[in-house]
Design a protein around this motif. Structure first.
Motif, mmCIF file in Angstrom:
data_model
loop_
_atom_site.group_PDB
_atom_site.id
_atom_site.type_symbol
_atom_site.label_atom_id
_atom_site.label_comp_id
_atom_site.label_asym_id
_atom_site.label_seq_id
_atom_site.Cartn_x
_atom_site.Cartn_y
_atom_site.Cartn_z
ATOM 1 N N ARG A 248 -3.348 -12.577 -8.129
ATOM 2 C CA ARG A 248 -4.771 -12.696 -7.805
ATOM 3 C C ARG A 248 -5.540 -11.437 -8.199
ATOM 4 O O ARG A 248 -6.723 -11.500 -8.525
ATOM 5 C CB ARG A 248 -4.939 -12.971 -6.310
ATOM 6 C CG ARG A 248 -4.617 -14.400 -5.885
ATOM 7 C CD ARG A 248 -4.822 -14.579 -4.383
ATOM 8 N NE ARG A 248 -4.686 -15.977 -3.994
ATOM 9 C CZ ARG A 248 -3.537 -16.564 -3.682
ATOM 10 N NH1 ARG A 248 -2.414 -15.840 -3.706
ATOM 11 N NH2 ARG A 248 -3.496 -17.835 -3.339
ATOM 12 N N CYS A 249 -4.862 -10.297 -8.123
ATOM 13 C CA CYS A 249 -5.512 -9.029 -8.486
ATOM 14 C C CYS A 249 -5.543 -8.793 -9.991
ATOM 15 O O CYS A 249 -6.324 -7.950 -10.462
ATOM 16 C CB CYS A 249 -4.765 -7.861 -7.829
ATOM 17 S SG CYS A 249 -4.937 -7.770 -6.041
ATOM 18 N N LEU B 90 -5.791 -4.771 -3.518
ATOM 19 C CA LEU B 90 -6.701 -4.190 -4.503
ATOM 20 C C LEU B 90 -7.371 -2.926 -3.960
ATOM 21 O O LEU B 90 -7.449 -1.901 -4.656
ATOM 22 C CB LEU B 90 -7.752 -5.222 -4.898
ATOM 23 C CG LEU B 90 -8.787 -4.786 -5.939
ATOM 24 C CD1 LEU B 90 -8.123 -4.463 -7.262
ATOM 25 C CD2 LEU B 90 -9.840 -5.889 -6.117
ATOM 26 N N GLY C 91 -7.734 -6.420 -12.366
ATOM 27 C CA GLY C 91 -7.025 -5.321 -13.011
ATOM 28 C C GLY C 91 -7.399 -5.174 -14.473
ATOM 29 O O GLY C 91 -7.552 -4.052 -14.978
ATOM 30 N N ALA D 191 -4.627 -10.216 -1.181
ATOM 31 C CA ALA D 191 -4.954 -9.674 -2.501
ATOM 32 C C ALA D 191 -6.069 -8.641 -2.406
ATOM 33 O O ALA D 191 -6.026 -7.599 -3.070
ATOM 34 C CB ALA D 191 -5.353 -10.805 -3.443
ATOM 35 N N LEU D 192 -7.071 -8.910 -1.579
ATOM 36 C CA LEU D 192 -8.177 -7.965 -1.420
ATOM 37 C C LEU D 192 -7.687 -6.647 -0.819
ATOM 38 O O LEU D 192 -8.088 -5.559 -1.259
ATOM 39 C CB LEU D 192 -9.261 -8.576 -0.542
ATOM 40 C CG LEU D 192 -10.519 -7.717 -0.316
ATOM 41 C CD1 LEU D 192 -11.220 -7.441 -1.643
ATOM 42 C CD2 LEU D 192 -11.471 -8.427 0.652
ATOM 43 N N LEU E 12 -1.372 -2.737 -11.292
ATOM 44 C CA LEU E 12 -1.436 -4.094 -10.733
ATOM 45 C C LEU E 12 -0.942 -5.131 -11.738
ATOM 46 O O LEU E 12 -0.210 -6.062 -11.377
ATOM 47 C CB LEU E 12 -2.867 -4.417 -10.319
ATOM 48 C CG LEU E 12 -3.400 -3.662 -9.090
ATOM 49 C CD1 LEU E 12 -4.905 -3.867 -8.951
ATOM 50 C CD2 LEU E 12 -2.685 -4.115 -7.826
ATOM 51 N N ASN F 64 -0.162 -12.393 -4.546
ATOM 52 C CA ASN F 64 -1.192 -11.384 -4.285
ATOM 53 C C ASN F 64 -1.446 -10.521 -5.522
ATOM 54 O O ASN F 64 -2.599 -10.226 -5.863
ATOM 55 C CB ASN F 64 -0.776 -10.503 -3.104
ATOM 56 C CG ASN F 64 -0.879 -11.230 -1.776
ATOM 57 O OD1 ASN F 64 -1.723 -12.100 -1.590
ATOM 58 N ND2 ASN F 64 -0.018 -10.877 -0.840
ATOM 59 N N TYR G 212 -2.648 -5.025 4.689
ATOM 60 C CA TYR G 212 -1.784 -5.850 3.831
ATOM 61 C C TYR G 212 -0.463 -6.162 4.541
ATOM 62 O O TYR G 212 0.042 -7.291 4.481
ATOM 63 C CB TYR G 212 -1.527 -5.113 2.523
ATOM 64 C CG TYR G 212 -0.721 -5.894 1.514
ATOM 65 C CD1 TYR G 212 -1.321 -6.883 0.741
ATOM 66 C CD2 TYR G 212 0.629 -5.639 1.310
ATOM 67 C CE1 TYR G 212 -0.598 -7.606 -0.193
ATOM 68 C CE2 TYR G 212 1.361 -6.354 0.379
ATOM 69 C CZ TYR G 212 0.747 -7.335 -0.370
ATOM 70 O OH TYR G 212 1.480 -8.047 -1.281
ATOM 71 N N ARG H 232 -6.015 -14.692 -0.297
ATOM 72 C CA ARG H 232 -7.135 -13.893 -0.796
ATOM 73 C C ARG H 232 -7.267 -12.600 -0.002
ATOM 74 O O ARG H 232 -7.564 -11.543 -0.555
ATOM 75 C CB ARG H 232 -8.425 -14.700 -0.713
ATOM 76 C CG ARG H 232 -8.483 -15.871 -1.683
ATOM 77 C CD ARG H 232 -9.785 -16.625 -1.539
ATOM 78 N NE ARG H 232 -9.840 -17.767 -2.463
ATOM 79 C CZ ARG H 232 -10.828 -18.639 -2.513
ATOM 80 N NH1 ARG H 232 -11.863 -18.516 -1.671
ATOM 81 N NH2 ARG H 232 -10.808 -19.643 -3.371
#
Length: 296
Positions: free
Chosen positions: A187-188, A82, A192, A78-79, A40, A184, A167, A75
């Protein structure tokens, strides 16, 4: 010719993600959480750098480029990213390259189909037939036997596929795919860093594992997504979906060539069933699309 080259490179990059992960994780060269964090982080660096470079070329100043990269995406995106990355890495510690890619691909397609049905889409009989064939082949792949993938690994890979499907749905209407992808990944990135630290505490990573994770994040993921987004404008929706049917086969071939994995009859039958069933469903859906648009 350019479109064919871009499409081929992007499919090879997607398949390479499976091969690199299996090389790193199947061999115990790095903890899955550390692998996810490095992947990531490397993807975030590459995508953000290219997004900023493009923004400056387009006339954006140094001050405005970074906020644009950070504000891209969401968000929820990104979630989903992840969850995909972590589940994918843990699963590839247990599942071979070919079966893993096949389960991932099938789960992506099934999750996106389920969402369409929940939104009111009603597949025709031929589409249901294709879906049924693909689902039966997936059940056959993971059914108990000497060459079946471990159930826990298969379940985690299915979660990774569902997360990637989410995603994809979140980003379907993106007008700035590069900026959204960079946002994205960025945000991770803080999570990470935590994953790298926790994974290194659990098991210190080897140099080979770190290199493979960097290659997956920077090249197969970061640059691979950019090449794919460059090819997408020249492909119809059906072409884009159908060309991705090659990824499980490419990943399985990579596992055989680079890792020495066996090509089993079960994998061959499941690959033909899943890709053939999904292809049938996609083609049937395309035939139904003009009628849907022509209606009231």
């Amino acid at each position: 010719m350019r479109l064919a080259a871009l499409t081929t490179i992007s499919m090879l990059a997607f398949a390479a993600n499976s091969v690199l992960a299996r090389l790193a994780l199947g061999g115990g060269h790095i903890d899955p959480l550390a692998y996810s964090g490095i992947r990531l982080g490397a993807g975030a660096c590459v995508l953000a750098a290219i997004a900023l470079w493009r923004a400056r070329r387009a006339g954006a100043g140094r001050a405005s480029g970074l906020p644009q990269a950070w504000l891209g995406g969401s968000r929820a995106g990104a979630l989903s990213l992840l969850l995909y990355a972590v589940s994918f890495s843990i699963a590839y510690g247990m599942v071979a390259t070919g079966p893993g890619a096949l389960i991932l691909f099938a789960s992506v397609q099934f999750s996106m189909l389920a969402w369409a049905v929940l939104r009111g889409d009603r597949p025709a009989r031929l589409e249901w037939l294709g879906i049924g064939v693909a689902l039966a082949a997936l059940v056959y792949l993971v059914s108990p036997g000497l060459v079946a993938p471990p159930l826990a690994g298969a379940a985690l890979m299915a979660v990774a596929g569902a997360a990637w499907g989410a995603y994809s749905l979140i980003g379907r209407g993106s007008r700035a795919p590069l900026s959204d992808s960079a946002g994205n990944f960025l945000r991770c990135a803080p999570v990470g860093v935590l994953l790298i630290g926790f994974g290194a505490w659990r098991a210190p990573p080897g140099l080979q594992g770190v290199i493979l994770a960097l290659a997956s994040g920077a090249l197969a993921s970061g640059l691979g997504y950019i090449v794919w987004y460059s090819a997408l404008p020249g492909l119809s929706r059906a072409q884009a979906a159908l060309v991705q049917l090659t990824v499980p086969a490419l990943a399985a071939a990579g596992g055989i060539v680079f890792i020495g994995e066996a090509l089993t009859p079960r994998l061959v039958i499941a690959t033909v069933g899943i890709t053939g069933g999904v292809a049938l469903a996609l083609l049937a859906s395309q035939r139904r699309a003009p009628r849907r648009r022509a209606g009231p």
